[in-house]
Design an enzyme around this catalytic site. Structure first.
Site, PDB file in Angstrom:
ATOM      1  N   SER A 116       0.852  -1.199   0.000  1.00  0.00           N
ATOM      2  CA  SER A 116       0.000   0.000   0.000  1.00  0.00           C
ATOM      3  C   SER A 116       0.880   1.238   0.000  1.00  0.00           C
ATOM      4  O   SER A 116       2.096   1.151   0.173  1.00  0.00           O
ATOM      5  CB  SER A 116      -0.871   0.014   1.263  1.00  0.00           C
ATOM      6  OG  SER A 116      -0.101   0.459   2.375  1.00  0.00           O
ATOM      7  N   ASP A 117       0.260   2.387  -0.172  1.00  0.00           N
ATOM      8  CA  ASP A 117       1.021   3.608   0.026  1.00  0.00           C
ATOM      9  C   ASP A 117       0.935   3.961   1.518  1.00  0.00           C
ATOM     10  O   ASP A 117       0.236   3.306   2.307  1.00  0.00           O
ATOM     11  CB  ASP A 117       0.479   4.731  -0.880  1.00  0.00           C
ATOM     12  CG  ASP A 117       1.511   5.814  -1.092  1.00  0.00           C
ATOM     13  OD1 ASP A 117       1.431   6.542  -2.095  1.00  0.00           O
ATOM     14  OD2 ASP A 117       2.428   5.943  -0.246  1.00  0.00           O
ATOM     15  N   TRP A 118       1.625   5.025   1.893  1.00  0.00           N
ATOM     16  CA  TRP A 118       1.742   5.395   3.310  1.00  0.00           C
ATOM     17  C   TRP A 118       0.359   5.646   3.920  1.00  0.00           C
ATOM     18  O   TRP A 118      -0.354   6.549   3.497  1.00  0.00           O
ATOM     19  CB  TRP A 118       2.590   6.672   3.400  1.00  0.00           C
ATOM     20  CG  TRP A 118       3.050   7.040   4.757  1.00  0.00           C
ATOM     21  CD1 TRP A 118       2.274   7.542   5.765  1.00  0.00           C
ATOM     22  CD2 TRP A 118       4.381   6.985   5.273  1.00  0.00           C
ATOM     23  NE1 TRP A 118       3.039   7.785   6.869  1.00  0.00           N
ATOM     24  CE2 TRP A 118       4.336   7.462   6.603  1.00  0.00           C
ATOM     25  CE3 TRP A 118       5.621   6.578   4.767  1.00  0.00           C
ATOM     26  CZ2 TRP A 118       5.477   7.535   7.412  1.00  0.00           C
ATOM     27  CZ3 TRP A 118       6.756   6.658   5.563  1.00  0.00           C
ATOM     28  CH2 TRP A 118       6.673   7.123   6.866  1.00  0.00           C
TER      29      TRP A 118
END
Ligand code: GLC
Length: 736
Positions: free
Chosen positions: A265-267
């Site tokens: 995932s992204d942050w």
């Protein structure tokens, strides 16, 4: 002191990962899916505790090799499963030595050099224990207001695909487990570059055909290139946030394309699913992300806090957790971490800092785009100069010239334009210097007066202006993309001295520079060129090299034209030069009418300031003899064309020969032009080169109305030239 290998390591010498997995508890497996921010280092007790309890699979933002080994030792010898950690960092365009930002690398149209730069960046990052970078960013970006256009390879799917592949090859090498190789990550899956209004983190209302024929293409190429990981985007894709988009991640990426790598995932993008409003709480966010098979949750803790409950309640099957944990174990095995989990002390790649800086200089000089060169004022004749005045807020900024995403960039390595001018020219030529403006955002004041005054005493004036690094990049979007502050006023005042004014723009994005042009005799445009900005500028201004950069984006006249890009659709009433009128041509009291009207703006027409693929040189290239040598496309073969490029000027120079096609009729409307091939070639003064290109059916395939990829029969246009406005033209047909 690094102890002997742990049980897990011994067990995995035979790489029997399934056996390892079966021996892991549910908590151990969930731990592998968790990526934590290691910025707190040794003082972060929760980090050490989490690793010790097997609640961490990867760590981002640790770049101290000793700390890497300390944390690794805890994971191997104290955690229940003893699985090694993998350490990650955003190595976007260099590590300590900084190369041009990716948008600038695209301006070189030199994928070999991009591969070399990525390989060198990997060596620097590997030395501190980084085994995973979150690059290349291959979001097709057509909105210069969006700060992250800086990280992309521009507006074209093919450029993003080929530069993305080059970076992946450079980072990963031929053997991901070899010393010096690090895992790449194609991001941000998918459509993020279409962020509404050029504002970050927003929505993207991308149609299925646009998604397939534009935004997915570079990711398809990245998967084919063997990218080890893919990152889901922070954005909402037509109503479903990418991080919860099961159809795109499992349906397209894994099932349709056969991607067997890891999805991260992204942050915090898993936790943010509830902020998007697609879930009501963290538990539901964990459920939707797991359903989409987001293997690793970056920095938020929904898996850590809720996945075990979801499994025990039967909402998520243990096979889902096994699948995600297996992705992580395979990722680590492919990196060789089960065999060599520690970072070697004082790793030496065998490549010197000077060699890396040389590559950075070559790439920087190739990235500059010559937009204007009135009366061939460039190149400057060094021998005839007794004094030169350097002006501008970007002329001596060791950090600003590096651009965005350079957490580890070493400004001490920077060679600024001022330093490069002094090194090259003095003592034979006096180098005068005035900033003229405190920063790129400043208004003209006393500093500008000093600059104008000093310029009077020089044989030539070079102004280095643009955007500071912080004015682009993640979350740094601009509604107005003019040159910031009063930089144009400064150039106007310099020009009023009557001197020849050479302007160098260092920016993180395309800018609207129309009001600058009348006051500049020559304009070189670059996207934050990195550590070696200064020497690269000298290479070009003094003719050691001829500029060869070409725009990887369209430069608009005004931000009101955005989005404006070359591969637009034709529409039913396309504008032509004789179909448009200026707002000033409309008489007062004019009655409403649309008869004969076409697709343009009354104030800015329909053409950009400079087109995609444009860039001047110190010489002239002429194109001739474009011929179709053979056309076997209808029988499953290829189309072969040849063209002659002649250098009619006095300087040897590189030209980027570009080939565009148009599919005149399709089951869905097709772009008026599409870049299908290009080649950067050296043509010596007075000589000619015959270039050959081949196109396959695959090159001409697209996602059709029947929801399948393929080629459709019909007539095609083909152009070859030095920009997207190439006019050397032939046609060809595909019968079936
Ligand atoms: C950021 C970015 C992503 C980056 C990640 C880790 O929010 O969107 O591109 O790789 O976080 O720093």
């Amino acid at each position: 002191m690094i102890k002997s290998m742990s049980v897990a390591l011994e067990k995995n010498r035979g790489k029997d990962l399934w056996a390892t997995l079966q021996k892991m508890s549910l908590r151990d497996k969930i731990g592998q899916l968790r990526q934590v921010d290691g910025s707190g280092g040794r003082s972060d007790a929760s980090l050490l505790e989490a690793i010790r309890h097997g609640r961490v699979g990867s760590v981002i933002n640790v770049v101290d090799p000793d700390l890497v080994n300390e944390l690794q030792e805890i994971a191997l010898h104290e955690s229940p499963a003893g699985v090694p950690l993998v350490f990650a960092r955003d190595v976007i365009h260099g590590f300590k030595t900084i190369f041009p930002i990716p948008l600038g690398q695209a301006a070189t149209w030199d994928t070999d050099l991009a591969r070399e730069a990525a390989h060198l960046a990997a060596l620097e990052a590997y030395a501190v224990g980084i085994r995973w970078t979150f690059a290349p960013m291959i979001d097709v970006s057509r909105d210069p207001r969006w700060g992250r256009i800086a990280e992309s390879f521009g507006e074209d799917p093919l450029l993003n695909a080929l530069f993305g592949r080059a970076m992946i090859d450079g980072f990963q090498g031929n053997d991901l487990s070899a010393e010096g190789s690090i895992a790449a990550c194609a991001k941000h899956f998918v459509g993020y570059g279409d962020s509404e209004a050029g504002i970050d983190y927003g929505s993207t209302n991308v149609s299925e055909f646009e998604l397939r024929n534009v935004h997915l293409e570079p990711f398809r190429a990245a998967v084919a290139a063997g990218v080890a990981s893919v990152m889901s985007s922070l954005s909402d894709v037509d109503g479903i946030p990418a991080t919860a988009h099961r159809d795109l991640i499992r349906g397209v990426l894994r099932d349709e394309w056969g991607f067997a790598g890891l999805v991260v995932s992204d942050w915090d993008s898993v936790k943010q699913l509830s902020v998007h409003g697609i879930t009501s709480d963290d538990k539901e966010s964990a459920y939707q992300a797991a359903e989409a098979r987001i293997d690793v949750e970056m920095t938020s803790d929904t898996y850590e806090n809720h996945l075990a409950d979801l499994v025990s309640s039967g909402q998520i099957g243990i096979e889902a957790v096994d699948s995600m944990a297996m992705s992580v174990l395979k990722f680590k095995k492919n990196l060789g971490l089960f065999d060599r989990p520690y970072t070697p002390k004082n790793y030496k790649s065998g490549i010197s800092e000077a060699e890396i800086k040389d590559c950075a200089r070559r790439q920087a000089s190739e990235s500059f785009i010559l937009l204007k060169n009135s009366d061939s004022v460039l190149p400057l004749n060094q021998k005839k100069l007794s004094s030169i005045c350097l002006v501008g807020p970007m002329a001596d900024q060791d950090r600003e010239q590096l651009g965005t995403w350079v957490f580890d960039g070493d400004p001490a390595r920077s060679e600024t334009p001022l330093k490069a001018f002094q090194d090259l020219l003095q003592p034979d030529c006096e180098v005068l210097f005035e900033k003229g403006l405190a920063t790129t955002r400043s208004s003209c004041a006393e500093l500008a007066d000093f600059a104008v005054e000093k310029a009077q005493h020089a044989d030539a004036v070079v102004a280095i202006i643009g955007e500071e690094a912080i004015l682009s990049g993640e979350a740094h979007c601009r509604a107005n993309i003019d040159l910031p502050g009063e930089q144009v006023e400064l150039i106007r005042r310099l020009k009023a001295t009557g001197k020849t004014i050479i302007v160098v723009i260092l920016s993180g994005r395309p800018l609207t520079i129309g009001d600058l042009l009348p006051h500049a005799d020559a304009v070189l445009f670059a996207l934050h060129p990195g550590t070696m900005t200064g020497p690269a500028i000298c290479d070009l201004l003094f003719g050691h090299k001829a500029p060869s950069g070409k725009l990887p984006f369209t430069l608009p006249k005004s931000v009101g034209q955005v989005p404006i890009y070359y591969s637009k659709k034709n529409g039913g009433r396309p504008a032509t030069h004789d179909s448009i009128m200026s707002i000033d041509d409309i008489p007062a009291g004019a009655e409403q009418t649309s008869f004969g009207m076409t697709a343009f703006h009354l104030d800015d027409g329909f053409e950009p300031l400079f087109p995609f693929g444009f860039g001047l040189s110190y010489t002239e290239f002429t194109y001739s003899d474009l011929h179709i040598l053979s056309n076997e496309l209808s029988r499953g073969g290829e189309l072969h064309v040849s063209v002659c490029v002649r250098n009619t000027g006095l300087q040897d120079a590189f030209e980027v020969v570009q080939l565009y096609t148009r599919d005149r009729v399709g089951s869905v409307t097709r772009p008026v032009k599409e870049l299908k091939a290009f080649n950067r070639v050296l043509v010596r003064s007075g000589e000619a080169q015959t270039m050959r290109f081949s196109l396959s059916r695959e090159d001409l395939s697209f996602y059709r109305r029947c929801r399948e990829y393929g080629v459709e029969a019909g007539e095609f246009d083909l152009w070859v030239g030095g920009s997207s406005q190439a006019d050397l033209h032939v046609t060809f047909e595909i019968d079936a």
